[in-house]
Scaffold this motif. Structure first.
Motif, PDB file in Angstrom:
ATOM      1  N   ILE A   1     -10.348   3.874  24.828  1.00 28.24           N
ATOM      2  CA  ILE A   1     -11.560   3.697  25.712  1.00 28.24           C
ATOM      3  C   ILE A   1     -12.513   4.222  25.618  1.00 28.24           C
ATOM      4  O   ILE A   1     -13.567   3.708  26.175  1.00 28.24           O
ATOM      5  N   ASN A   2     -12.749   5.069  24.636  1.00 33.51           N
ATOM      6  CA  ASN A   2     -13.907   5.608  24.472  1.00 33.51           C
ATOM      7  C   ASN A   2     -14.622   5.369  22.839  1.00 33.51           C
ATOM      8  O   ASN A   2     -13.992   5.941  22.099  1.00 33.51           O
ATOM      9  N   LYS A   3     -15.659   4.697  22.788  1.00 33.80           N
ATOM     10  CA  LYS A   3     -16.024   4.299  21.373  1.00 33.80           C
ATOM     11  C   LYS A   3     -16.550   5.457  20.611  1.00 33.80           C
ATOM     12  O   LYS A   3     -16.383   5.322  19.586  1.00 33.80           O
ATOM     13  N   ASN A   4     -16.956   6.459  21.286  1.00 38.15           N
ATOM     14  CA  ASN A   4     -17.763   7.674  20.398  1.00 38.15           C
ATOM     15  C   ASN A   4     -16.360   8.382  19.960  1.00 38.15           C
ATOM     16  O   ASN A   4     -16.497   8.959  18.817  1.00 38.15           O
ATOM     17  N   VAL A   5     -15.348   8.437  20.757  1.00 43.10           N
ATOM     18  CA  VAL A   5     -14.160   9.221  20.317  1.00 43.10           C
ATOM     19  C   VAL A   5     -13.468   8.370  19.121  1.00 43.10           C
ATOM     20  O   VAL A   5     -13.145   8.959  17.992  1.00 43.10           O
ATOM     21  N   ARG A   6     -13.519   7.006  19.483  1.00 44.85           N
ATOM     22  CA  ARG A   6     -12.896   6.326  18.096  1.00 44.85           C
ATOM     23  C   ARG A   6     -13.724   6.227  16.895  1.00 44.85           C
ATOM     24  O   ARG A   6     -13.080   6.410  15.892  1.00 44.85           O
ATOM     25  N   TYR A   7     -15.126   6.226  17.000  1.00 46.35           N
ATOM     26  CA  TYR A   7     -16.102   6.485  15.710  1.00 46.35           C
ATOM     27  C   TYR A   7     -15.773   7.678  15.187  1.00 46.35           C
ATOM     28  O   TYR A   7     -15.667   7.872  14.019  1.00 46.35           O
ATOM     29  N   ASP A   8     -15.635   9.033  15.920  1.00 44.53           N
ATOM     30  CA  ASP A   8     -15.431  10.276  15.324  1.00 44.53           C
ATOM     31  C   ASP A   8     -14.086  10.283  14.609  1.00 44.53           C
ATOM     32  O   ASP A   8     -14.156  11.009  13.622  1.00 44.53           O
ATOM     33  N   MET A   9     -12.937   9.719  15.247  1.00 48.34           N
ATOM     34  CA  MET A   9     -11.792  10.117  14.508  1.00 48.34           C
ATOM     35  C   MET A   9     -11.981   9.049  13.492  1.00 48.34           C
ATOM     36  O   MET A   9     -11.229   9.650  12.424  1.00 48.34           O
ATOM     37  N   GLU A  10     -12.196   7.946  13.443  1.00 49.48           N
ATOM     38  CA  GLU A  10     -12.196   7.054  12.014  1.00 49.48           C
ATOM     39  C   GLU A  10     -13.179   7.504  11.105  1.00 49.48           C
ATOM     40  O   GLU A  10     -12.789   7.481   9.914  1.00 49.48           O
ATOM     41  N   GLN A  11     -14.365   8.082  11.646  1.00 49.47           N
ATOM     42  CA  GLN A  11     -15.084   8.604  10.509  1.00 49.47           C
ATOM     43  C   GLN A  11     -14.582   9.651   9.867  1.00 49.47           C
ATOM     44  O   GLN A  11     -14.894   9.661   8.392  1.00 49.47           O
ATOM     45  N   GLU A  12     -13.781  10.633  10.542  1.00 49.38           N
ATOM     46  CA  GLU A  12     -13.362  11.696   9.623  1.00 49.38           C
ATOM     47  C   GLU A  12     -12.295  11.318   8.742  1.00 49.38           C
ATOM     48  O   GLU A  12     -12.085  11.628   7.811  1.00 49.38           O
ATOM     49  N   ALA A  13     -11.329  10.210   9.210  1.00 50.63           N
ATOM     50  CA  ALA A  13     -10.444   9.916   8.379  1.00 50.63           C
ATOM     51  C   ALA A  13     -11.058   8.991   7.299  1.00 50.63           C
ATOM     52  O   ALA A  13     -10.372   9.150   6.117  1.00 50.63           O
ATOM     53  N   TYR A  14     -12.028   8.145   7.423  1.00 52.60           N
ATOM     54  CA  TYR A  14     -12.686   7.622   6.264  1.00 52.60           C
ATOM     55  C   TYR A  14     -13.199   8.258   5.199  1.00 52.60           C
ATOM     56  O   TYR A  14     -13.190   8.069   4.008  1.00 52.60           O
TER      57      TYR A  14
ATOM     58  N   HIS B   1       0.656  -1.396   0.109  1.00 54.39           N
ATOM     59  CA  HIS B   1       0.022  -0.078   0.117  1.00 54.39           C
ATOM     60  C   HIS B   1       0.837   1.494  -0.003  1.00 54.39           C
ATOM     61  O   HIS B   1       0.246   2.436   0.435  1.00 54.39           O
ATOM     62  N   GLN B   2       2.330   1.235  -0.340  1.00 53.19           N
ATOM     63  CA  GLN B   2       3.055   2.414  -0.131  1.00 53.19           C
ATOM     64  C   GLN B   2       2.573   3.282  -1.222  1.00 53.19           C
ATOM     65  O   GLN B   2       2.890   4.676  -1.032  1.00 53.19           O
ATOM     66  N   TYR B   3       1.866   2.989  -2.134  1.00 55.36           N
ATOM     67  CA  TYR B   3       1.615   4.237  -3.031  1.00 55.36           C
ATOM     68  C   TYR B   3      -0.035   4.496  -3.085  1.00 55.36           C
ATOM     69  O   TYR B   3      -0.540   5.162  -4.069  1.00 55.36           O
ATOM     70  N   ASP B   4      -0.616   4.034  -2.031  1.00 54.37           N
ATOM     71  CA  ASP B   4      -1.991   4.375  -1.829  1.00 54.37           C
ATOM     72  C   ASP B   4      -2.300   5.563  -1.443  1.00 54.37           C
ATOM     73  O   ASP B   4      -2.371   5.681  -0.065  1.00 54.37           O
ATOM     74  N   VAL B   5      -2.534   6.587  -2.320  1.00 54.01           N
ATOM     75  CA  VAL B   5      -2.795   7.986  -1.939  1.00 54.01           C
ATOM     76  C   VAL B   5      -3.998   7.976  -0.679  1.00 54.01           C
ATOM     77  O   VAL B   5      -3.742   8.785   0.279  1.00 54.01           O
ATOM     78  N   PRO B   6      -5.155   7.419  -1.061  1.00 54.79           N
ATOM     79  CA  PRO B   6      -6.252   7.583  -0.149  1.00 54.79           C
ATOM     80  C   PRO B   6      -5.847   7.220   1.337  1.00 54.79           C
ATOM     81  O   PRO B   6      -6.089   7.874   2.280  1.00 54.79           O
ATOM     82  N   LEU B   7      -5.222   6.218   1.271  1.00 57.88           N
ATOM     83  CA  LEU B   7      -4.788   5.434   2.651  1.00 57.88           C
ATOM     84  C   LEU B   7      -3.843   6.273   3.486  1.00 57.88           C
ATOM     85  O   LEU B   7      -4.006   6.455   4.671  1.00 57.88           O
TER      86      LEU B   7
ATOM     87  N   GLU C   1      -3.759   9.439   3.174  1.00 62.49           N
ATOM     88  CA  GLU C   1      -4.416  10.885   3.321  1.00 62.49           C
ATOM     89  C   GLU C   1      -5.062  10.327   4.771  1.00 62.49           C
ATOM     90  O   GLU C   1      -5.233  11.380   5.558  1.00 62.49           O
ATOM     91  N   HIS C   2      -5.659   9.313   5.001  1.00 58.36           N
ATOM     92  CA  HIS C   2      -6.438   8.665   5.926  1.00 58.36           C
ATOM     93  C   HIS C   2      -5.557   8.765   7.355  1.00 58.36           C
ATOM     94  O   HIS C   2      -5.977   9.349   8.158  1.00 58.36           O
ATOM     95  N   GLU C   3      -4.379   8.292   7.103  1.00 59.55           N
ATOM     96  CA  GLU C   3      -3.298   8.390   8.238  1.00 59.55           C
ATOM     97  C   GLU C   3      -2.922   9.803   8.733  1.00 59.55           C
ATOM     98  O   GLU C   3      -2.802   9.940   9.649  1.00 59.55           O
ATOM     99  N   LYS C   4      -2.802  10.657   7.481  1.00 60.73           N
ATOM    100  CA  LYS C   4      -2.136  11.879   7.570  1.00 60.73           C
ATOM    101  C   LYS C   4      -3.498  12.947   8.615  1.00 60.73           C
ATOM    102  O   LYS C   4      -3.360  13.368   9.451  1.00 60.73           O
ATOM    103  N   THR C   5      -4.610  12.258   8.468  1.00 65.69           N
ATOM    104  CA  THR C   5      -5.880  12.987   8.951  1.00 65.69           C
ATOM    105  C   THR C   5      -5.785  12.244  10.697  1.00 65.69           C
ATOM    106  O   THR C   5      -5.805  13.152  11.377  1.00 65.69           O
ATOM    107  N   HIS C   6      -5.310  11.151  10.661  1.00 60.44           N
ATOM    108  CA  HIS C   6      -4.979  10.849  12.283  1.00 60.44           C
ATOM    109  C   HIS C   6      -3.860  11.607  12.784  1.00 60.44           C
ATOM    110  O   HIS C   6      -4.077  12.134  14.044  1.00 60.44           O
ATOM    111  N   LEU C   7      -2.743  11.855  12.180  1.00 55.96           N
ATOM    112  CA  LEU C   7      -1.810  12.760  12.635  1.00 55.96           C
ATOM    113  C   LEU C   7      -2.322  14.217  13.052  1.00 55.96           C
ATOM    114  O   LEU C   7      -2.127  14.874  13.997  1.00 55.96           O
ATOM    115  N   ARG C   8      -3.107  14.727  11.967  1.00 54.35           N
ATOM    116  CA  ARG C   8      -3.752  16.318  12.390  1.00 54.35           C
ATOM    117  C   ARG C   8      -4.745  15.937  13.616  1.00 54.35           C
ATOM    118  O   ARG C   8      -4.681  16.799  14.230  1.00 54.35           O
ATOM    119  N   GLN C   9      -5.264  14.920  13.709  1.00 53.19           N
ATOM    120  CA  GLN C   9      -6.060  14.838  14.942  1.00 53.19           C
ATOM    121  C   GLN C   9      -5.359  14.752  16.227  1.00 53.19           C
ATOM    122  O   GLN C   9      -5.659  15.171  17.172  1.00 53.19           O
TER     123      GLN C   9
END
Length: 195
Positions: free
Chosen positions: A83-96, A55-61, A63-71
């Motif tokens: 520990i918090n499922k709502n925080v996990r959902y919110d962070m993954e939702q934004e990244a996806y 996946h080293q050239y997978d730009v969308p992936l 960008e997903h990880e760069k979103t986590h860095l920004r978070q």
């Protein structure tokens, strides 16, 4: 309060050296311990992304990880993520959602001339795939996939659809379609002797 202020000062000082939008290091390694399990890539604060070779050239992936860095730079904690499922959902939702946007951008480059509806179908397909990932791989509650698809639909209409329209304008007339009947292209008159 003092701890929070200190963290903000440290984050500011570190931001002078690290830019979360441009990771300093993307580590490509199939056997890295941080990539054990079901993930193909992982962000690591302050500025590293670990990614599998396939996946080293997978730009969308990426960008997903760069979103986590920004978070993480915004102060969203990975401890809360665990520990918090709502925080996990919110962070993954934004990244996806970012990943869907970049997937669509790549698709539009490789498939020019399609209609808005065809691009929407592609984005919807990606959203259904990622909704399944969220449901299966993140320890979230039942119904997370349906919640994500509802959130995606609102986001698509408010964010992605206007962008698509700005990129392609009106839907092009394709050779495999008959043009719509308009005043400039009226239907031919019927023969008055036909019933």
């Amino acid at each position: 309060r003092l701890l929070f202020s200190t963290m903000k000062v440290l984050r500011y000082i570190m931001s002078l050296f690290f830019n979360p939008n441009k990771p300093k290091m993307i580590v490509v390694d199939d056997n890295h311990p941080k990539l054990e399990g079901r993930h193909d890539a992982r962000a690591w604060w302050p500025n590293k992304i670990y990614i599998k070779r396939s996946h080293q050239y997978d730009v969308p992936l990426i960008e997903h990880e760069k979103t986590h860095l920004r978070q993480m730079w915004r102060g969203l904690s990975w401890t809360l993520y665990q520990i918090n499922k709502n925080v996990r959902y919110d962070m993954e939702q934004e990244a996806y959602l970012v990943q869907i946007e970049y997937s669509l951008r790549e698709y539009m480059k490789s498939h020019p001339g399609l209609t808005r509806n065809e691009y929407r179908q592609y984005a919807d397909e990606r959203a259904r795939t990622y909704a399944g990932y969220l449901q299966r791989n993140y320890g979230l509650d039942a119904g997370t996939d349906e919640r994500f698809l509802k959130d995606y639909d609102r986001w698509y209409l408010s964010h992605l659809h206007p962008w698509i329209v700005s990129q392609i304008g009106e839907d092009p007339v394709r050779h495999d379609q008959t043009p719509p009947k308009t005043p400039s292209n009226p239907e031919p008159p019927k023969n008055k002797y036909e019933f």
